[in-house]
Design a protein around this motif. Structure first.
Motif, mmCIF file in Angstrom:
data_model
loop_
_atom_site.group_PDB
_atom_site.id
_atom_site.type_symbol
_atom_site.label_atom_id
_atom_site.label_comp_id
_atom_site.label_asym_id
_atom_site.label_seq_id
_atom_site.Cartn_x
_atom_site.Cartn_y
_atom_site.Cartn_z
ATOM 1 N N ILE A 36 -10.569 -50.219 6.397
ATOM 2 C CA ILE A 36 -9.046 -50.716 5.754
ATOM 3 C C ILE A 36 -9.130 -50.817 4.440
ATOM 4 O O ILE A 36 -9.159 -51.914 4.299
ATOM 5 N N GLN A 37 -7.703 -49.470 3.593
ATOM 6 C CA GLN A 37 -7.560 -49.770 1.915
ATOM 7 C C GLN A 37 -6.389 -50.908 2.317
ATOM 8 O O GLN A 37 -5.947 -50.320 2.823
ATOM 9 N N THR A 38 -6.723 -51.823 1.346
ATOM 10 C CA THR A 38 -5.846 -53.143 1.134
ATOM 11 C C THR A 38 -5.954 -53.069 -0.510
ATOM 12 O O THR A 38 -7.361 -53.528 -1.412
ATOM 13 N N ALA A 39 -4.552 -52.377 -1.068
ATOM 14 C CA ALA A 39 -4.586 -52.971 -2.625
ATOM 15 C C ALA A 39 -3.410 -53.328 -3.323
ATOM 16 O O ALA A 39 -3.346 -53.781 -3.876
ATOM 17 N N ALA A 40 -2.755 -54.386 -2.051
ATOM 18 C CA ALA A 40 -1.855 -55.121 -2.733
ATOM 19 C C ALA A 40 -1.202 -56.094 -1.284
ATOM 20 O O ALA A 40 -1.729 -56.039 -0.125
ATOM 21 N N TYR A 41 -0.555 -57.207 -1.934
ATOM 22 C CA TYR A 41 -0.540 -57.721 -0.354
ATOM 23 C C TYR A 41 0.372 -57.750 0.059
ATOM 24 O O TYR A 41 0.381 -57.735 1.591
ATOM 25 N N HIS A 42 1.759 -56.316 -0.026
ATOM 26 C CA HIS A 42 2.306 -56.398 0.954
ATOM 27 C C HIS A 42 1.571 -55.208 1.845
ATOM 28 O O HIS A 42 1.960 -54.389 3.087
ATOM 29 N N HIS A 43 0.260 -54.633 0.847
ATOM 30 C CA HIS A 43 -0.465 -53.885 2.838
ATOM 31 C C HIS A 43 -0.547 -54.868 3.603
ATOM 32 O O HIS A 43 -1.186 -53.750 5.195
ATOM 33 N N LYS A 56 -6.406 -41.926 11.028
ATOM 34 C CA LYS A 56 -7.908 -41.124 10.226
ATOM 35 C C LYS A 56 -8.518 -41.822 9.182
ATOM 36 O O LYS A 56 -9.776 -40.288 8.986
ATOM 37 N N GLN A 57 -7.747 -41.921 8.413
ATOM 38 C CA GLN A 57 -8.623 -42.759 7.287
ATOM 39 C C GLN A 57 -9.572 -43.380 7.699
ATOM 40 O O GLN A 57 -10.392 -43.884 6.464
ATOM 41 N N ARG A 58 -9.627 -44.085 8.223
ATOM 42 C CA ARG A 58 -10.656 -45.158 8.684
ATOM 43 C C ARG A 58 -12.477 -44.718 8.361
ATOM 44 O O ARG A 58 -13.249 -45.133 7.422
ATOM 45 N N THR A 59 -12.510 -43.102 8.600
ATOM 46 C CA THR A 59 -13.716 -43.274 8.975
ATOM 47 C C THR A 59 -13.962 -42.339 7.719
ATOM 48 O O THR A 59 -15.227 -42.851 6.877
ATOM 49 N N PRO A 60 -13.305 -42.134 6.415
ATOM 50 C CA PRO A 60 -14.221 -41.427 5.233
ATOM 51 C C PRO A 60 -13.635 -42.514 4.685
ATOM 52 O O PRO A 60 -14.584 -42.827 3.258
ATOM 53 N N THR A 61 -13.321 -43.567 5.109
ATOM 54 C CA THR A 61 -13.634 -45.221 3.899
ATOM 55 C C THR A 61 -14.812 -46.049 4.040
ATOM 56 O O THR A 61 -15.575 -46.532 3.197
ATOM 57 N N LEU A 62 -15.326 -45.909 5.887
ATOM 58 C CA LEU A 62 -16.704 -46.253 5.757
ATOM 59 C C LEU A 62 -17.443 -44.954 5.646
ATOM 60 O O LEU A 62 -18.633 -45.783 4.688
ATOM 61 N N ASP A 63 -17.173 -44.133 4.847
ATOM 62 C CA ASP A 63 -18.480 -43.000 4.303
ATOM 63 C C ASP A 63 -18.416 -43.276 2.580
ATOM 64 O O ASP A 63 -19.871 -43.483 2.146
ATOM 65 N N ARG A 64 -16.923 -43.498 2.399
ATOM 66 C CA ARG A 64 -17.149 -43.730 1.034
ATOM 67 C C ARG A 64 -18.199 -45.731 0.905
ATOM 68 O O ARG A 64 -18.796 -45.879 -0.223
ATOM 69 N N ILE A 65 -18.391 -46.564 1.437
ATOM 70 C CA ILE A 65 -18.499 -47.520 1.774
ATOM 71 C C ILE A 65 -20.369 -47.650 1.971
ATOM 72 O O ILE A 65 -21.017 -47.728 0.994
ATOM 73 N N ALA A 66 -20.691 -46.576 3.236
ATOM 74 C CA ALA A 66 -22.306 -45.820 2.965
ATOM 75 C C ALA A 66 -22.547 -45.435 2.002
ATOM 76 O O ALA A 66 -23.610 -46.251 1.728
ATOM 77 N N ASP A 67 -21.842 -44.570 0.715
ATOM 78 C CA ASP A 67 -22.242 -44.189 -0.361
ATOM 79 C C ASP A 67 -22.896 -45.319 -1.556
ATOM 80 O O ASP A 67 -23.081 -45.030 -1.718
ATOM 81 N N ILE A 68 -21.909 -46.246 -1.341
ATOM 82 C CA ILE A 68 -22.452 -47.744 -1.533
ATOM 83 C C ILE A 68 -23.713 -48.493 -0.980
ATOM 84 O O ILE A 68 -24.487 -48.834 -1.629
ATOM 85 N N LEU A 69 -23.699 -48.747 0.532
ATOM 86 C CA LEU A 69 -24.661 -49.532 0.996
ATOM 87 C C LEU A 69 -26.085 -48.907 0.490
ATOM 88 O O LEU A 69 -27.380 -49.518 0.823
ATOM 89 N N ARG A 70 -25.921 -47.718 0.570
ATOM 90 C CA ARG A 70 -26.957 -47.158 0.262
ATOM 91 C C ARG A 70 -28.053 -47.387 -0.912
ATOM 92 O O ARG A 70 -29.650 -46.774 -1.107
ATOM 93 N N HIS A 71 -27.872 -47.584 -1.289
ATOM 94 C CA HIS A 71 -28.616 -48.567 -3.197
ATOM 95 C C HIS A 71 -29.219 -49.584 -2.795
ATOM 96 O O HIS A 71 -29.987 -49.781 -4.156
ATOM 97 N N PHE A 72 -28.882 -49.701 -0.968
ATOM 98 C CA PHE A 72 -29.122 -51.594 -1.147
ATOM 99 C C PHE A 72 -30.400 -51.491 -0.309
ATOM 100 O O PHE A 72 -30.787 -51.024 0.777
ATOM 101 N N ASP A 73 -31.681 -52.222 -0.387
ATOM 102 C CA ASP A 73 -32.316 -52.962 0.805
ATOM 103 C C ASP A 73 -31.900 -53.462 2.614
ATOM 104 O O ASP A 73 -31.920 -53.678 3.333
ATOM 105 N N ILE A 74 -30.812 -54.667 2.269
ATOM 106 C CA ILE A 74 -30.233 -55.697 3.068
ATOM 107 C C ILE A 74 -28.808 -55.764 2.580
ATOM 108 O O ILE A 74 -28.367 -55.898 1.586
ATOM 109 N N ALA A 75 -28.627 -55.318 3.952
ATOM 110 C CA ALA A 75 -26.725 -55.553 3.695
ATOM 111 C C ALA A 75 -25.793 -56.162 5.157
ATOM 112 O O ALA A 75 -26.174 -56.095 6.167
ATOM 113 N N ALA A 76 -25.523 -57.016 4.860
ATOM 114 C CA ALA A 76 -24.614 -57.908 5.228
ATOM 115 C C ALA A 76 -23.309 -57.585 5.434
ATOM 116 O O ALA A 76 -22.467 -57.767 4.431
ATOM 117 N N LEU A 77 -23.076 -57.469 6.807
ATOM 118 C CA LEU A 77 -21.281 -56.433 6.697
ATOM 119 C C LEU A 77 -20.877 -57.483 7.122
ATOM 120 O O LEU A 77 -21.197 -58.037 8.637
#
Length: 270
Positions: A36-43, A56-77
């Protein structure tokens, strides 16, 4: 003033070159708020339905997260969904592992509200573990757990993924349980949403009995749009050298991820 919040590219560019790269490990801990994308308290009010209903936006958001995680060796979620109605029955830990090309992934469902939600923690690793354990943490309410991954058979590196309760008394009980798990271990990393500041955790809980590095108090991760509190941490035992640590300025969830490069003692064989 030191910049404690960096873009992903700036963090990667700032990583030092070491003589023994095989003992460098890049770590990241990220509370992903089930995509879930949250950018303000009212969200929290206007988008609260997404905690129970597919979007429908949830999977594209996860794909953005995956683009960050791919640079790391161990990820805690933390706050991942293990595959339920709200996530279109997609196991988000598995999805992120697949997209970010992690060969090893582990999921712990701590609260299963069938069929709507499966509240889970996740652990992704490029290093093959020797052992992975799943523990339920103490507390008045169920739903908190810890994953313990050991890498190496002799004098192993121990990685613990947590999402602690909100109350300080329950946090202390949960960290007391963790302290008993790692007694005798020399190389320990605790990663996760610990719901308190590092100075409190390292001084006023059972973690004070362990030899962890102090952490910069300006590493604020919450809320992502105006960080004021340091709730997300990577804590390491004093046998482990920290090369670089920063909060990544990637406001996708309501928490910002925290990233760290560590240098292990040369005698550790992974």
């Amino acid at each position: 003033m030191v910049n404690h919040r960096l873009s992903l590219s700036d963090f990667l560019l700032a990583l030092p070159d070491a003589d023994k790269a095989k003992n460098q490990i890049n770590l990241i801990s990220f509370n992903i708020q089930v995509g879930i994308q949250t950018a303000a308290y009212h969200h929290y009010l206007t988008r609260s339905w997404q905690h129970l209903w597919p979007h429908k936006q949830r999977t594209p958001t996860l794909d953005r997260i995956a683009d960050i995680l791919r640079h790391f060796d161990i990820a805690a979620l933390q706050e991942a969904d293990g595959g339920s109605w709200r996530s279109n029955f997609i196991n988000q830990v598995e999805h992120l592992a697949d997209k970010a090309k992690f060969p090893h992934w582990f999921q712990q469902t701590n609260r299963n509200i069938r069929p709507i939600a499966k509240h889970s923690n996740g652990l992704l690793s490029r290093l093959e573990p020797h052992q992975v354990e799943y523990h339920k943490l103490p507390g008045l309410l169920p739903g908190r757990g810890a994953m313990v991954m050991k890498i190496g058979r002799t004098d192993p590196l121990v990685i613990i993924v947590l999402h602690l309760a909100l109350g300080a008394k329950t946090q202390a009980a949960q960290l007391g349980y963790i302290q008993t798990l790692v007694e005798g271990a020399r190389h320990v990393v605790i990663m996760g949403d610990l719901n308190n500041h590092a100075d409190h955790l390292l001084s006023n809980t059972p973690l004070a009995k362990l030899n962890f590095h102090s952490v910069d108090p300006l590493l604020h991760t919450f809320p992502s749009w105006q960080p004021q509190r340091g709730l997300d941490h990577i804590l390491v035992s004093d046998s482990i050298q920290i090369n670089k640590v920063a909060v990544l300025d990637t406001p996708i969830s309501d928490h910002l991820p925290i990233a760290m490069q560590i240098q292990l003692p040369s005698k550790i064989i992974l």
